[in-house]
Scaffold this active site. Structure first.
Site, PDB file in Angstrom:
ATOM      1  N   ASP A   2       0.851  -1.204   0.000  1.00  0.00           N
ATOM      2  CA  ASP A   2       0.000   0.000   0.000  1.00  0.00           C
ATOM      3  C   ASP A   2       0.883   1.250   0.000  1.00  0.00           C
ATOM      4  O   ASP A   2       0.808   2.079   0.902  1.00  0.00           O
ATOM      5  CB  ASP A   2      -0.915  -0.052   1.233  1.00  0.00           C
ATOM      6  CG  ASP A   2      -2.046   0.951   1.152  1.00  0.00           C
ATOM      7  OD1 ASP A   2      -2.178   1.620   0.109  1.00  0.00           O
ATOM      8  OD2 ASP A   2      -2.804   1.056   2.141  1.00  0.00           O
ATOM      9  N   LYS A  47       0.909   3.783  -2.086  1.00  0.00           N
ATOM     10  CA  LYS A  47       0.212   5.007  -2.518  1.00  0.00           C
ATOM     11  C   LYS A  47       1.156   5.992  -3.197  1.00  0.00           C
ATOM     12  O   LYS A  47       1.336   7.132  -2.762  1.00  0.00           O
ATOM     13  CB  LYS A  47      -0.498   5.695  -1.346  1.00  0.00           C
ATOM     14  CG  LYS A  47      -1.619   4.866  -0.760  1.00  0.00           C
ATOM     15  CD  LYS A  47      -2.501   5.664   0.168  1.00  0.00           C
ATOM     16  CE  LYS A  47      -3.525   4.791   0.831  1.00  0.00           C
ATOM     17  NZ  LYS A  47      -2.940   3.876   1.858  1.00  0.00           N
ATOM     18  N   ASP A  57       3.612  10.661  -7.192  1.00  0.00           N
ATOM     19  CA  ASP A  57       4.596  11.609  -7.724  1.00  0.00           C
ATOM     20  C   ASP A  57       4.553  11.609  -9.250  1.00  0.00           C
ATOM     21  O   ASP A  57       3.669  10.994  -9.847  1.00  0.00           O
ATOM     22  CB  ASP A  57       5.994  11.232  -7.198  1.00  0.00           C
ATOM     23  CG  ASP A  57       6.836  12.472  -6.939  1.00  0.00           C
ATOM     24  OD1 ASP A  57       6.934  13.310  -7.866  1.00  0.00           O
ATOM     25  OD2 ASP A  57       7.394  12.602  -5.832  1.00  0.00           O
TER      26      ASP A  57
HETATM   27  N1  5IU Z   1      -6.687   2.970   3.892  1.00  0.00           N
HETATM   28  C1  5IU Z   1      -7.816   3.439   4.499  1.00  0.00           C
HETATM   29  N2  5IU Z   1      -8.632   4.298   3.829  1.00  0.00           N
HETATM   30  C2  5IU Z   1      -8.365   4.692   2.566  1.00  0.00           C
HETATM   31  C3  5IU Z   1      -7.200   4.189   1.956  1.00  0.00           C
HETATM   32  C4  5IU Z   1      -6.403   3.347   2.624  1.00  0.00           C
HETATM   33  O1  5IU Z   1      -8.132   3.120   5.611  1.00  0.00           O
HETATM   34  O2  5IU Z   1      -9.163   5.436   1.981  1.00  0.00           O
HETATM   35  I1  5IU Z   1      -6.797   4.732   0.083  1.00  0.00           I
HETATM   36  C5  5IU Z   1      -5.748   2.052   4.546  1.00  0.00           C
HETATM   37  C6  5IU Z   1      -5.119   2.584   5.791  1.00  0.00           C
HETATM   38  C7  5IU Z   1      -4.885   1.350   6.577  1.00  0.00           C
HETATM   39  C8  5IU Z   1      -6.037   0.445   6.197  1.00  0.00           C
HETATM   40  O3  5IU Z   1      -3.672   0.755   6.139  1.00  0.00           O
HETATM   41  O4  5IU Z   1      -6.419   0.843   4.914  1.00  0.00           O
HETATM   42  C9  5IU Z   1      -7.225   0.511   7.124  1.00  0.00           C
HETATM   43  O5  5IU Z   1      -6.887   0.191   8.438  1.00  0.00           O
HETATM   44  P1  5IU Z   1      -7.929   0.094   9.639  1.00  0.00           P
HETATM   45  O6  5IU Z   1      -8.964  -0.973   9.231  1.00  0.00           O
HETATM   46  O7  5IU Z   1      -7.108  -0.283  10.802  1.00  0.00           O
HETATM   47  O8  5IU Z   1      -8.580   1.444   9.803  1.00  0.00           O
END
Ligand code: 5IU
Length: 452
Positions: A295, A297, A300
């Site tokens: 992940d 993300k 750039d």
């Molecule tokens: N994550 C989010 N929301 C988003 C995005 C990514 O929660 O919109 I794009 C990621 C952040 C974390 C995981 O790594 O998903 C969710 O974790 P929790 O279920 O602990 O909140």
């Protein structure tokens, strides 16, 4: 001027009526949606419209002309220019300073005012407007309306003694659109049902199965992911926001049998080492048949992203099956991701995110034309031929103190038709993560089967 029918079709091309399923201000669901504002953006059409409206009216009767704000303002202006009937402007709300005027322009008490309205539905807002105009000392006898939605407004005003002249009625335009095969029999029946005051039944759109999606997707990673889902009866992606290699590997081994993918944030590991982190993680992925989704993300320019993807200490391109990327850098910024499934971020789950409807619409244009994108992350429904992943999923939907907002697996699968739920703390923070993973897997799978 061309025939009224041809004129309507010209107007229709501007997108003034849409058919589908719309929730009106009142909360009622309507099978069509009308917005005549685009007509003002085509000067020729606006001018023709003004003349069509004027043709229906006893023009000698009027001293002034007034449009109901805002949609009818350009229409009234155009009618004034074509007929030389002077225009007055009605404010939405009286000024709170200075003159406190509600009507602007030159008029005298007793003047006969022609009111112009774009669409009449129940007539409620016209009744209010008429009252306000009459309170200023003007007389209203005639109202001219472009489209009558035939929901009682015309009759209501006529019962009060006003003459309502309408250019088009919704049944008339539905008939025209049916004739040129822009509407199906079923849609026409639903519209008629709605106009007759019945609660309209919309068919709930069904979620498409993983098997059907498998036939639609082209990216090899998309295919693999769907195959794993079918094989394991799971649509669960576990997010491992974990700080040490030991814990990450233990977690992967525990939840591995129940997930389709493990989502990593490799840069939060305090003891990352390619040999002792990645090699055993790859072994676990093989042992339990899940994909590794980094992940990262990326956000750039293309050149920098390419370097971030393949170099530095993590060398993500060596081991990740899927990577997440923002689309903020535009289409070409994504071109450098090879031999990996790109998961594009369309919308975020956090409070106050900037990924509003306009952003998502533009982002979707990029995503749909990008062959290395195999899935999207979003909090809303997307086209069927893409895979949708949704984070912000937790069986308790309380959110956290840092802006995360949660939904239950049922809600995201039912409402957004999400294909894969992403769960982090709901699982890795649990006392028994494996048991919790099973719980989420079952909740996700049950919801999926129900939504089919
Ligand atoms: N994550 C989010 N929301 C988003 C995005 C990514 O929660 O919109 I794009 C990621 C952040 C974390 C995981 O790594 O998903 C969710 O974790 P929790 O279920 O602990 O909140």
């Amino acid at each position: 001027m061309e025939s009224k029918r041809e004129f309507f079709l010209e107007c229709y091309k501007l997108g003034i009526i849409k058919f589908g399923r719309f929730t009106l201000k009142s909360g009622i669901e309507s099978p069509f949606y009308v917005d005549l504002r685009p007509l003002a953006s085509e000067p020729k059409i606006l001018k023709n419209l003004a003349n069509y409206l004027l043709d229906m009216l006893p023009l000698d009767n009027f001293d002034v002309i007034c449009g109901v704000p805002y949609a009818a303002l350009p229409m009234a202006t155009a009618m004034s220019l074509e007929s030389y009937i002077p225009l007055i402007i009605k404010r939405k709300e009286a000024k709170t300073y200075g003159t406190k005027k509600l009507l602007e322009g030159i008029y005298k008490k007793g003047d006969n005012c022609l009111l112009v309205e774009d669409v009449i539905t129940s007539g409620k807002s016209l009744v209010e407007t008429i009252e306000e105009v009459e309170n200023e000392g003007l007389k209203v006898a005639d109202i001219v309306v472009v489209l009558d939605r035939e929901q009682g407004g015309k009759e209501k005003l006529e019962a009060k003694g006003y003459k309502v002249h309408t250019l088009f009625t919704i049944s008339e335009v539905v008939k025209i659109l049916k004739e040129i095969e822009c509407l199906t029999d079923e849609e026409v029946a639903r519209i008629n049902d709605f106009l007759n005051g019945n609660q309209v039944q919309f068919q709930e759109k069904k979620k498409i199965s993983y098997e059907n999606k498998l036939e639609k997707v082209e990216h090899p990673m998309a295919k693999r992911l769907l195959e794993i889902a079918i094989e394991k009866n799971s649509n669960l992606i576990a997010s491992a926001d974990i700080l040490s290699t030991r814990e990450l590997l233990d977690f992967a081994d525990m939840v591995g049998p129940h997930i389709v993918a493990l989502k990593t944030h490799i840069d939060i590991l305090t003891d990352f080492d390619a040999d002792s982190t990645i090699l055993p993680l790859k072994d676990l992925a093989q042992k339990h048949n899940f994909l590794i989704m980094e992940d990262r993300k990326f956000a750039d320019i293309g050149n920098t992203q390419e370097l971030q993807f393949s170099y530095g200490m993590y060398k993500i391109s060596n081991w990740a099956d899927l990577v997440t990327a923002q689309v903020i850098g535009g289409s070409a910024s994504l071109d450098g991701f090879h031999n990996v499934g790109v998961v594009a971020i369309l919308g975020m789950s956090s409070k106050g995110t900037l990924t509003d409807a306009h952003y998502r619409e533009e982002a979707m244009k990029i995503i749909e034309n990008q062959s290395n994108v195999m899935a999207c992350v979003a909090q809303n429904e997307i086209p069927d031929d893409l895979i949708l992943m949704t984070p912000g999923v937790n069986l308790s939907d309380a959110g956290d103190s840092k802006g995360q907002q949660y939904n239950t697996p049922e809600k995201v699968i039912n409402n957004y038709h999400t294909d894969f739920i992403i769960v982090g703390r709901g699982i890795y923070k649990a006392e028994n993560p494996e048991q919790e993973a099973v719980k989420y897997k079952m909740a996700g799978w049950e919801a999926y089967k129900k939504a089919l």
